[in-house]
Enzyme design. Structure first.
Site, mmCIF file in Angstrom:
data_model
loop_
_atom_site.group_PDB
_atom_site.id
_atom_site.type_symbol
_atom_site.label_atom_id
_atom_site.label_comp_id
_atom_site.label_asym_id
_atom_site.label_seq_id
_atom_site.Cartn_x
_atom_site.Cartn_y
_atom_site.Cartn_z
ATOM 1 N N SER A 116 10.964 47.421 73.335
ATOM 2 C CA SER A 116 11.521 46.682 74.676
ATOM 3 C C SER A 116 10.521 46.694 75.771
ATOM 4 O O SER A 116 9.647 47.616 75.973
ATOM 5 C CB SER A 116 12.616 47.533 75.477
ATOM 6 O OG SER A 116 12.911 47.161 76.364
ATOM 7 N N TYR A 139 16.383 54.349 79.367
ATOM 8 C CA TYR A 139 16.357 53.537 78.339
ATOM 9 C C TYR A 139 14.726 53.386 77.888
ATOM 10 O O TYR A 139 14.694 53.322 76.696
ATOM 11 C CB TYR A 139 17.127 52.143 78.607
ATOM 12 C CG TYR A 139 16.881 51.267 77.493
ATOM 13 C CD1 TYR A 139 17.418 51.224 76.407
ATOM 14 C CD2 TYR A 139 16.028 50.054 78.111
ATOM 15 C CE1 TYR A 139 17.248 50.192 75.516
ATOM 16 C CE2 TYR A 139 15.586 48.953 77.116
ATOM 17 C CZ TYR A 139 16.377 49.093 75.787
ATOM 18 O OH TYR A 139 16.099 47.996 75.127
ATOM 19 N N LYS A 143 12.677 54.256 74.070
ATOM 20 C CA LYS A 143 11.941 53.123 73.203
ATOM 21 C C LYS A 143 10.282 53.676 73.219
ATOM 22 O O LYS A 143 9.843 53.618 72.191
ATOM 23 C CB LYS A 143 12.106 51.843 73.994
ATOM 24 C CG LYS A 143 13.580 51.382 73.863
ATOM 25 C CD LYS A 143 14.047 50.903 72.373
ATOM 26 C CE LYS A 143 15.134 50.269 72.387
ATOM 27 N NZ LYS A 143 15.721 50.188 70.842
HETATM 28 N N1 UFG Z 1 22.045 40.912 87.093
HETATM 29 C C1 UFG Z 1 22.921 40.511 87.961
HETATM 30 N N2 UFG Z 1 24.211 40.358 87.804
HETATM 31 C C2 UFG Z 1 24.831 40.639 86.702
HETATM 32 C C3 UFG Z 1 24.186 41.085 85.566
HETATM 33 C C4 UFG Z 1 22.694 41.176 85.864
HETATM 34 O O1 UFG Z 1 22.271 40.308 89.072
HETATM 35 O O2 UFG Z 1 26.090 40.502 86.380
HETATM 36 C C5 UFG Z 1 20.527 40.754 87.306
HETATM 37 C C6 UFG Z 1 20.075 42.456 86.906
HETATM 38 O O3 UFG Z 1 20.224 42.938 88.083
HETATM 39 C C7 UFG Z 1 18.593 42.000 86.697
HETATM 40 C C8 UFG Z 1 18.733 40.491 85.937
HETATM 41 O O4 UFG Z 1 20.034 40.006 86.344
HETATM 42 O O5 UFG Z 1 17.823 41.758 87.663
HETATM 43 C C9 UFG Z 1 18.758 40.666 84.389
HETATM 44 O O6 UFG Z 1 19.848 41.640 83.871
HETATM 45 P P1 UFG Z 1 20.272 41.768 82.515
HETATM 46 O O7 UFG Z 1 21.393 42.822 82.551
HETATM 47 O O8 UFG Z 1 20.669 40.445 81.949
HETATM 48 O O9 UFG Z 1 19.192 42.362 81.711
HETATM 49 P P2 UFG Z 1 18.061 43.574 81.995
HETATM 50 O O10 UFG Z 1 16.635 43.096 82.389
HETATM 51 O O11 UFG Z 1 18.670 44.521 82.967
HETATM 52 O O12 UFG Z 1 18.196 44.360 80.536
HETATM 53 C C10 UFG Z 1 17.072 43.905 79.712
HETATM 54 C C11 UFG Z 1 17.919 44.127 78.343
HETATM 55 C C12 UFG Z 1 18.598 45.384 78.187
HETATM 56 C C13 UFG Z 1 17.587 46.426 78.364
HETATM 57 C C14 UFG Z 1 16.797 46.124 79.624
HETATM 58 C C15 UFG Z 1 16.065 47.233 79.948
HETATM 59 O O13 UFG Z 1 18.941 43.077 78.019
HETATM 60 O O14 UFG Z 1 19.138 45.458 77.144
HETATM 61 O O15 UFG Z 1 16.066 45.080 79.876
HETATM 62 O O16 UFG Z 1 14.854 46.943 80.944
HETATM 63 F F1 UFG Z 1 18.298 47.677 78.676
#
Ligand code: UFG
Length: 327
Positions: A116, A139, A143
């Site tokens: 990741s 997380y 990884k």
């Molecule tokens: N976000 C919102 N509202 C939501 C969901 C997400 O504002 O309902 C924001 C989050 O705060 C983040 C962005 O949108 O800033 C992306 O969020 P995601 O949850 O879609 O993705 P992440 O970047 O958190 O997650 C990704 C992978 C995960 C992994 C993570 C590790 O999808 O599986 O990176 O950093 F765990």
């Protein structure tokens, strides 16, 4: 070729399985269905099993004699990992060791690992494979640790690996048959589309005080089918060159939460209300990849990773399965 895929019923795993089936490989999906869906596995032989179960791993390796392992099974939520670190270290690291030990015992030499962007210190962009590693959340630490284990297994036992550092997997297969269905759903694009489908009242935007152009987090969204295709290239390379490698997989473009929301409003022609909420713990402000290395070395070229195609394909999937699989 006989290929064994852990987590093959999950979001990314099911897309990888679909790509491998196109190439006529013999597929063995190993998944405990804790978050995956049986219906998402479009072919191959399905084995319900847990990585905790060392005996079962040994049995299935003995019986089916896979040549390569594609290891996708893991817990994936950054926020949850900060609240329940033991759950993440246990599954993503300890259970992963069971897999590696069973591989050595059964003389399986090749593994493709789903790593990741979360392994990096998210400071200077774009992130390259040799950028500093300092995971921002538990997380990411799991990884990172597993990549270290792979390096030691290479040195000590001659196991060869390709670690693919995914940025934000998004979108759905063009067929509309498989897509993203997490329960509970924590990811941005599915949550936006749930509002468009009137299953949620509004999108919660986690923080608008980040040091970014509009104050919301920036991510590099990469289409899941482009990710899946990279596994095919990695497989070819690994068997031909027998060399361990690490590659980033991102679109090399960053979009803020607000920009993603705007694009979804345009594509769905829905209003999609949103409310600003506090920051979510474990979220780095920015993640943007350089994918130059895999493009140069393996000839990978993303085809579907523009934001419009990503959201259109995800939208198509939710039109087909508004409530997700099996419903
Ligand atoms: N976000 C919102 N509202 C939501 C969901 C997400 O504002 O309902 C924001 C989050 O705060 C983040 C962005 O949108 O800033 C992306 O969020 P995601 O949850 O879609 O993705 P992440 O970047 O958190 O997650 C990704 C992978 C995960 C992994 C993570 C590790 O999808 O599986 O990176 O950093 F765990």
């Amino acid at each position: 070729m006989r290929i064994f895929i852990t987590g093959g019923a999950g979001y990314i795993g099911s897309h990888v399985v679909k790509e491998l089936l196109k190439k006529n490989h013999q597929i063995f999906v190993y998944d405990n269905l804790s978050s995956g869906h049986r219906q998402a596995v479009l072919g191959g032989f399905f084995i319900k099993g847990d990585l905790e179960d060392k005996n079962k791993l040994n049995q299935v390796f003995k019986r089916y004699k896979p040549k390569v392992i594609i290891h996708l099974a893991s817990f994936i939520e950054a926020e949850e990992s900060m609240k329940k670190p033991e759950k993440y270290f246990k599954n993503n690291v300890l259970n992963g060791i069971n897999l590696l030990e069973a591989m050595i015992k059964n003389k399986i030499k090749y593994i493709i690992f789903s790593s990741s962007a979360a392994v990096y210190q998210p400071q200077k962009f774009p992130l390259k494979e040799d950028s500093p590693l300092k995971p921002f959340n538990v997380y990411g630490q799991t990884k990172y640790l597993f990549e270290k284990l792979l390096e030691y297994f290479d040195k000590n036992y001659g196991l060869k690996f390709i670690s693919l550092r995914y940025f934000n997997a998004a979108g759905a297969d063009l067929s509309g048959l498989i897509g993203e269905d997490h329960r509970p759903e924590t990811h941005l694009i599915p949550n936006i589309l749930k509002v468009a489908l009137s299953q949620k009242k509004y999108l919660e935007i986690y923080g608008n005080d980040y040091p970014t152009k509009d104050g919301t987090c920036i991510r590099d969204y990469i289409h899941v089918s482009d990710l899946a295709n990279a596994h095919i290239l990695a497989l070819k390379f690994l068997l031909k060159n027998k060399k361990s490698k690490i590659y980033n997989l991102g679109s090399e473009k960053g979009f803020s939460v607000k920009e993603v929301l705007e694009m979804a409003r345009k594509i769905t022609s829905k209003k999609i209300p949103a409310k600003i909420k506090p920051r979510r713990i474990g979220d780095p402000p920015i993640l943007i990849a350089s994918s130059n290395k895999i493009k140069k070395e393996l000839g990978w070229q993303p085809k579907y990773s523009d934001l419009e195609t990503i959201i259109k394909t995800a939208w198509q999937f939710y039109q087909n399965y508004p409530k997700g699989f099996d419903r």
